[in-house]
Design a protein around this motif. Structure first.
Motif, PDB file in Angstrom:
ATOM      1  N   GLY A  89       9.328  49.119  33.391  1.00 19.09           N
ATOM      2  CA  GLY A  89       8.929  49.328  34.787  1.00 19.09           C
ATOM      3  C   GLY A  89       8.248  50.667  35.029  1.00 19.09           C
ATOM      4  O   GLY A  89       8.312  51.254  36.095  1.00 19.09           O
ATOM      5  N   ILE A  90       7.602  51.217  34.022  1.00 20.82           N
ATOM      6  CA  ILE A  90       6.887  52.500  34.200  1.00 20.82           C
ATOM      7  C   ILE A  90       5.515  52.192  34.824  1.00 20.82           C
ATOM      8  O   ILE A  90       4.680  51.512  34.218  1.00 20.82           O
ATOM      9  CB  ILE A  90       6.704  53.218  32.847  1.00 20.82           C
ATOM     10  N   GLN A  91       5.291  52.653  36.012  1.00 25.73           N
ATOM     11  CA  GLN A  91       4.052  52.358  36.733  1.00 25.73           C
ATOM     12  C   GLN A  91       3.059  53.520  36.639  1.00 25.73           C
ATOM     13  O   GLN A  91       1.842  53.296  36.616  1.00 25.73           O
ATOM     14  CB  GLN A  91       4.359  52.095  38.219  1.00 25.73           C
ATOM     15  N   THR A  92       3.601  54.735  36.567  1.00 23.16           N
ATOM     16  CA  THR A  92       2.743  55.927  36.731  1.00 23.16           C
ATOM     17  C   THR A  92       1.663  56.043  35.655  1.00 23.16           C
ATOM     18  O   THR A  92       0.543  56.473  35.921  1.00 23.16           O
ATOM     19  CB  THR A  92       3.592  57.216  36.707  1.00 23.16           C
ATOM     20  N   SER A  93       1.977  55.639  34.456  1.00 24.60           N
ATOM     21  CA  SER A  93       0.995  55.821  33.377  1.00 24.60           C
ATOM     22  C   SER A  93       0.051  54.630  33.214  1.00 24.60           C
ATOM     23  O   SER A  93      -0.829  54.645  32.339  1.00 24.60           O
ATOM     24  CB  SER A  93       1.715  56.047  32.037  1.00 24.60           C
ATOM     25  N   LEU A  94       0.264  53.618  34.061  1.00 25.53           N
ATOM     26  CA  LEU A  94      -0.579  52.407  33.900  1.00 25.53           C
ATOM     27  C   LEU A  94      -2.091  52.661  34.046  1.00 25.53           C
ATOM     28  O   LEU A  94      -2.887  52.173  33.224  1.00 25.53           O
ATOM     29  CB  LEU A  94      -0.126  51.311  34.864  1.00 25.53           C
ATOM     30  N   PRO A  95      -2.563  53.439  35.057  1.00 29.83           N
ATOM     31  CA  PRO A  95      -4.021  53.658  35.164  1.00 29.83           C
ATOM     32  C   PRO A  95      -4.599  54.325  33.906  1.00 29.83           C
ATOM     33  O   PRO A  95      -5.666  53.950  33.436  1.00 29.83           O
ATOM     34  CB  PRO A  95      -4.138  54.589  36.373  1.00 29.83           C
ATOM     35  N   ALA A  96      -3.841  55.278  33.358  1.00 37.18           N
ATOM     36  CA  ALA A  96      -4.332  55.953  32.133  1.00 37.18           C
ATOM     37  C   ALA A  96      -4.441  54.963  30.990  1.00 37.18           C
ATOM     38  O   ALA A  96      -5.433  54.943  30.238  1.00 37.18           O
ATOM     39  CB  ALA A  96      -3.373  57.086  31.755  1.00 37.18           C
ATOM     40  N   LEU A  97      -3.431  54.072  30.903  1.00 36.59           N
ATOM     41  CA  LEU A  97      -3.452  53.071  29.844  1.00 36.59           C
ATOM     42  C   LEU A  97      -4.630  52.109  30.027  1.00 36.59           C
ATOM     43  O   LEU A  97      -5.351  51.783  29.063  1.00 36.59           O
ATOM     44  CB  LEU A  97      -2.116  52.302  29.852  1.00 36.59           C
ATOM     45  N   ALA A  98      -4.866  51.718  31.294  1.00 35.01           N
ATOM     46  CA  ALA A  98      -5.984  50.789  31.574  1.00 35.01           C
ATOM     47  C   ALA A  98      -7.311  51.429  31.165  1.00 35.01           C
ATOM     48  O   ALA A  98      -8.167  50.785  30.554  1.00 35.01           O
ATOM     49  CB  ALA A  98      -5.987  50.430  33.064  1.00 35.01           C
ATOM     50  N   SER A  99      -7.439  52.720  31.501  1.00 39.64           N
ATOM     51  CA  SER A  99      -8.677  53.414  31.148  1.00 39.64           C
ATOM     52  C   SER A  99      -8.833  53.470  29.619  1.00 39.64           C
ATOM     53  O   SER A  99      -9.939  53.273  29.089  1.00 39.64           O
ATOM     54  CB  SER A  99      -8.652  54.802  31.773  1.00 39.64           C
ATOM     55  N   MET A 100      -7.693  53.706  28.932  1.00 38.53           N
ATOM     56  CA  MET A 100      -7.734  53.728  27.466  1.00 38.53           C
ATOM     57  C   MET A 100      -8.214  52.382  26.918  1.00 38.53           C
ATOM     58  O   MET A 100      -9.085  52.297  26.044  1.00 38.53           O
ATOM     59  CB  MET A 100      -6.330  53.992  26.921  1.00 38.53           C
ATOM     60  N   GLU A 101      -7.585  51.314  27.470  1.00 37.78           N
ATOM     61  CA  GLU A 101      -7.933  49.965  26.992  1.00 37.78           C
ATOM     62  C   GLU A 101      -9.424  49.669  27.242  1.00 37.78           C
ATOM     63  O   GLU A 101     -10.109  49.088  26.394  1.00 37.78           O
ATOM     64  CB  GLU A 101      -7.069  48.919  27.702  1.00 37.78           C
ATOM     65  N   HIS A 102      -9.903  50.124  28.395  1.00 36.66           N
ATOM     66  CA  HIS A 102     -11.316  49.899  28.734  1.00 36.66           C
ATOM     67  C   HIS A 102     -12.233  50.595  27.710  1.00 36.66           C
ATOM     68  O   HIS A 102     -13.189  49.994  27.198  1.00 36.66           O
ATOM     69  CB  HIS A 102     -11.578  50.419  30.150  1.00 36.66           C
ATOM     70  N   GLN A 103     -11.875  51.839  27.404  1.00 37.57           N
ATOM     71  CA  GLN A 103     -12.690  52.586  26.432  1.00 37.57           C
ATOM     72  C   GLN A 103     -12.611  51.934  25.049  1.00 37.57           C
ATOM     73  O   GLN A 103     -13.611  51.857  24.325  1.00 37.57           O
ATOM     74  CB  GLN A 103     -12.227  54.048  26.339  1.00 37.57           C
ATOM     75  N   ILE A 104     -11.382  51.448  24.699  1.00 38.41           N
ATOM     76  CA  ILE A 104     -11.238  50.777  23.396  1.00 38.41           C
ATOM     77  C   ILE A 104     -12.131  49.536  23.359  1.00 38.41           C
ATOM     78  O   ILE A 104     -12.820  49.259  22.360  1.00 38.41           O
ATOM     79  CB  ILE A 104      -9.758  50.395  23.128  1.00 38.41           C
ATOM     80  N   ASP A 105     -12.198  48.810  24.500  1.00 39.76           N
ATOM     81  CA  ASP A 105     -13.056  47.611  24.555  1.00 39.76           C
ATOM     82  C   ASP A 105     -14.524  47.976  24.332  1.00 39.76           C
ATOM     83  O   ASP A 105     -15.255  47.289  23.609  1.00 39.76           O
ATOM     84  CB  ASP A 105     -12.917  46.922  25.918  1.00 39.76           C
ATOM     85  N   ILE A 106     -14.956  49.072  24.969  1.00 39.95           N
ATOM     86  CA  ILE A 106     -16.371  49.480  24.811  1.00 39.95           C
ATOM     87  C   ILE A 106     -16.663  49.797  23.338  1.00 39.95           C
ATOM     88  O   ILE A 106     -17.638  49.302  22.766  1.00 39.95           O
ATOM     89  CB  ILE A 106     -16.693  50.708  25.702  1.00 39.95           C
ATOM     90  N   ILE A 107     -15.762  50.575  22.739  1.00 37.94           N
ATOM     91  CA  ILE A 107     -15.989  50.943  21.325  1.00 37.94           C
ATOM     92  C   ILE A 107     -15.956  49.677  20.458  1.00 37.94           C
ATOM     93  O   ILE A 107     -16.780  49.505  19.557  1.00 37.94           O
ATOM     94  CB  ILE A 107     -14.942  51.969  20.823  1.00 37.94           C
ATOM     95  N   THR A 108     -15.028  48.775  20.768  1.00 40.95           N
ATOM     96  CA  THR A 108     -14.923  47.547  19.972  1.00 40.95           C
ATOM     97  C   THR A 108     -16.227  46.756  20.047  1.00 40.95           C
ATOM     98  O   THR A 108     -16.734  46.260  19.037  1.00 40.95           O
ATOM     99  CB  THR A 108     -13.742  46.679  20.479  1.00 40.95           C
ATOM    100  N   ARG A 109     -16.772  46.668  21.243  1.00 45.97           N
ATOM    101  CA  ARG A 109     -18.030  45.913  21.392  1.00 45.97           C
ATOM    102  C   ARG A 109     -19.154  46.547  20.581  1.00 45.97           C
ATOM    103  O   ARG A 109     -19.912  45.864  19.906  1.00 45.97           O
ATOM    104  CB  ARG A 109     -18.412  45.836  22.873  1.00 45.97           C
ATOM    105  N   LEU A 110     -19.189  47.870  20.658  1.00 46.28           N
ATOM    106  CA  LEU A 110     -20.225  48.585  19.899  1.00 46.28           C
ATOM    107  C   LEU A 110     -20.076  48.334  18.397  1.00 46.28           C
ATOM    108  O   LEU A 110     -21.043  48.018  17.703  1.00 46.28           O
ATOM    109  CB  LEU A 110     -20.119  50.091  20.153  1.00 46.28           C
TER     110      LEU A 110
END
Ligand code: ADP
Length: 596
Positions: A402-423
């Motif tokens: 139930g940790i909510q506070t770090s979720l935006p940071a994690l989402a941003s990380m996942e987004h960046q990982i997706d960009i690198i993965t696509r590249l």
């Protein structure tokens, strides 16, 4: 007396003091075919040529005063033809000096007149010739002293004929040419044979020297004695310039041919007829091979490049020059040499000059770069997959705790990982395509469904953009679902990337019994005409001020084009700068033959 006069070979006449004829000898009567009676009074004037009549009458009047008569005029023969006569008359007087009568003769001088006339004409012709020809003309005495120069010679040097005579003309010869000229002339004069020599003469008008070709001929009398020299000076300044330019251009050609940078060949009807050392060294052939006609462009070209070479030859003949292209030669020892080839067509339509650059260093570099890309993308792929997995695990853990506070940071990380993965995926695809190792999974696809799925996903990821989907294909198609998905996702991403939110993006589907057509249209930046063909090349990007800030690596359209090609289809672009672009993909319904 009369018989004697009649026997004379001349015409004899007798006139009264008043000028009227009283007697003509028989010869004159025969010549005129007129009787003495017809010559009565001034009747004789009738037989004088009309053009001479006035002059003759005046002379006859003067003769009355001067007491002597001599004139040349034409006299009519009985046949009507005129002949020149020298007419003379002397008065006969009595003891008081009174004129009793005139006795005269007419001597036929027609022949002499003709000779005189011919002489005059030929003099005239000679004068015209010497004055009209574009050459400077001179004659010299047997000892070499000039005794005549034509007007052109005087005009050119600005000197009078007297100033030029003797050796006067020499002052106009270029000082550097005098010695050579003197030797040539000296030899000719001592042997009496014709000579030719080139030297410069100063032109009065410009003060400059111009080159002349001087030719001289000895003229001999019947006994073979040299009596005169006849010479001409022809202006060859222009020729000298042309010769100079020709020599310089020949030197440049030689320098180019001898350069060890570029291979050069002369090709006639597909056969190499000449080549420089560089080309021979590059391909390992000898000059003997070349001379024996063993160097044939097509045969030297590696088989897979022969079709491209044929196209190049067509281009060469149509445009007279060739856009450089890459291919491989098969060398004398059977090895392959990557080359960059260009060419031009010469004026003689069957001859072409080919320029060949050794491309092996560049090709090797390209191969190393490809190998690096392939290796780097593989090496990056594994840690990325691990990273993605860890992020997914982390998300699950955080959810559970139930940790909510770090979720935006994690989402941003996942987004960046997706960009690198696509590249990295794109890089992997590119290197697989390069090596011809990209595999396709063939299946029957409902393109209508696939496209609405892709459009829907796009709409969700980019809710700010308006994407319109219209038309239908209506029948299934054989292809690789994921790869075709990649094609349309790429095209839609580009359409979004290179246009603004205010502009809608349209996807149009249509079909014929043989193929399906998909159009992706935007109203954005557009693509300059000269770059339209190049955007499908690997790593090619259009760079201009408005695109500088838009990120990309120039792989998307290369991947798109390769996938479409593997499906036996085609992709084209229609665009207007500032108004947008339309990419049209056409796919055959059936799987391409070579796949299967
Ligand atoms: P990039 O990563 O640069 O987008 P692509 O291969 O997808 O690479 O495209 C190549 C080039 O084509 C791009 O640099 C871009 O300038 C141009 N381009 C592609 N699609 C469009 C479009 N829809 N509108 C304008 N330019 C485009």
């Amino acid at each position: 007396m009369r018989s004697l006069v009649d026997a004379l070979p001349q015409f004899v006449w007798i006139a009264r003091p008043d000028g009227s004829i009283s007697y003509n000898n028989q010869r004159l009567i025969d010549y005129l075919a007129r009787k003495v009676e017809q010559m009565e009074g001034a009747g004789w004037l009738e037989a004088v040529h009309p053009d001479d009549r006035e002059r003759v009458w005046e002379a006859w009047q003067t003769a009355q005063i001067e007491q002597t008569y001599e004139i040349e005029h034409r006299l009519r023969h009985g046949s009507g033809a005129y002949r020149w006569m020298l007419v003379r008359g002397e008065p006969q007087r009595d003891s008081q000096g009174t004129i009793l009568y005139w006795v005269g003769t007419c001597t036929d001088i027609e022949k002499q007149k003709q000779v005189e006339q011919q002489l005059e004409e030929s003099k005239q012709n000679l004068w015209v010739l010497t004055e009209m020809v574009p050459q400077l003309i001179w004659t010299a005495r047997a000892d070499g002293q000039t005794d005549y120069c034509n007007q052109r010679f005087c005009d050119y040097t600005g000197a009078t004929a007297e100033q030029l005579s003797g050796y006067g003309w020499r002052q106009f010869v270029h000082p550097d040419d005098v010695a050579h000229m003197t030797i040539i002339r000296g030899q000719a004069f001592s042997t009496g044979s014709p000579y030719e020599v080139e030297y410069r003469l100063r032109e009065n008008k410009t003060g400059r020297y111009r080159w002349f070709l001087v030719r001289a001929m000895p003229i001999r009398d019947e006994a073979g004695q040299l009596i005169k020299w006849f010479g001409t000076c022809t202006d060859i300044e222009e020729q000298k310039h042309i010769e100079d330019e020709l020599r310089q251009s020949q030197e440049r050609v030689n320098a180019l041919m001898n350069s060890n940078v570029i291979g050069i060949s002369v090709i006639e009807a597909g056969r190499m007829v000449d080549a420089n050392e560089t080309l021979l060294r590059m391909t390992g052939y000898t000059r003997e091979d070349l001379q024996a006609g063993r160097l044939n462009v097509m045969q030297m070209t590696a088989p897979e490049y022969r079709e491209r070479t044929r196209q190049a030859h067509q281009e060469l003949h149509a445009r007279r020059s060739l856009t450089p292209y890459e291919k491989e030669y098969i060398c004398q020892d059977g090895s392959r040499l990557p080359v960059l080839v260009g060419g031009i067509l010469l004026q003689r339509p069957s001859q072409a000059i080919g320029f060949v650059l050794d491309n092996s260093a560049r090709k090797e570099l390209e191969q190393r770069k490809d190998a690096f890309i392939s290796m780097a993308s593989h090496e990056l792929r594994n840690p990325l997959t691990a990273l993605k997995l860890q992020a997914t695990l982390l998300r699950r853990q955080m959810d559970r705790q139930g940790i909510q506070t770090s979720l935006p940071a994690l989402a941003s990380m996942e987004h960046q990982i997706d960009i690198i993965t696509r590249l990295v995926d794109d890089l992997l695809d590119v290197s697989k395509m390069q090596a011809g190792k990209l595999e396709y999974v063939w299946e029957t696809i409902d393109l209508d469904a696939l496209l609405s799925e892709i459009v829907e996903t796009m709409r969700q990821t980019r809710p700010d953009r308006c994407i319109l989907l219209g038309g239908a294909i209506g029948a299934p198609l054989t292809g690789d679902r994921d790869r075709l998905g990649q094609v349309f996702t790429n095209l839609l991403s580009n359409a979004i990337k290179y246009s603004t939110a205010a502009e809608p993006i349209e996807v149009e589907l249509s079909a014929s019994p043989e193929c399906a057509t998909i159009r992706v249209r935007d109203h954005g930046l557009g693509i300059p005409r000269e770059q339209r063909d190049r955007i499908f090349e690997r790593f090619y990007r259009v760079v201009d001020a408005r695109r500088r800030t838009i990120a990309g690596l120039g792989m998307g359209l290369y991947i798109v084009a390769e996938i479409v090609k593997s499906h036996g289809g085609s992709i084209t672009v229609d665009s207007c700068v500032g108004q947008g672009s339309t990419f049209t993909v056409t796919l055959p319904r059936c799987r391409p033959a070579e796949q299967g």
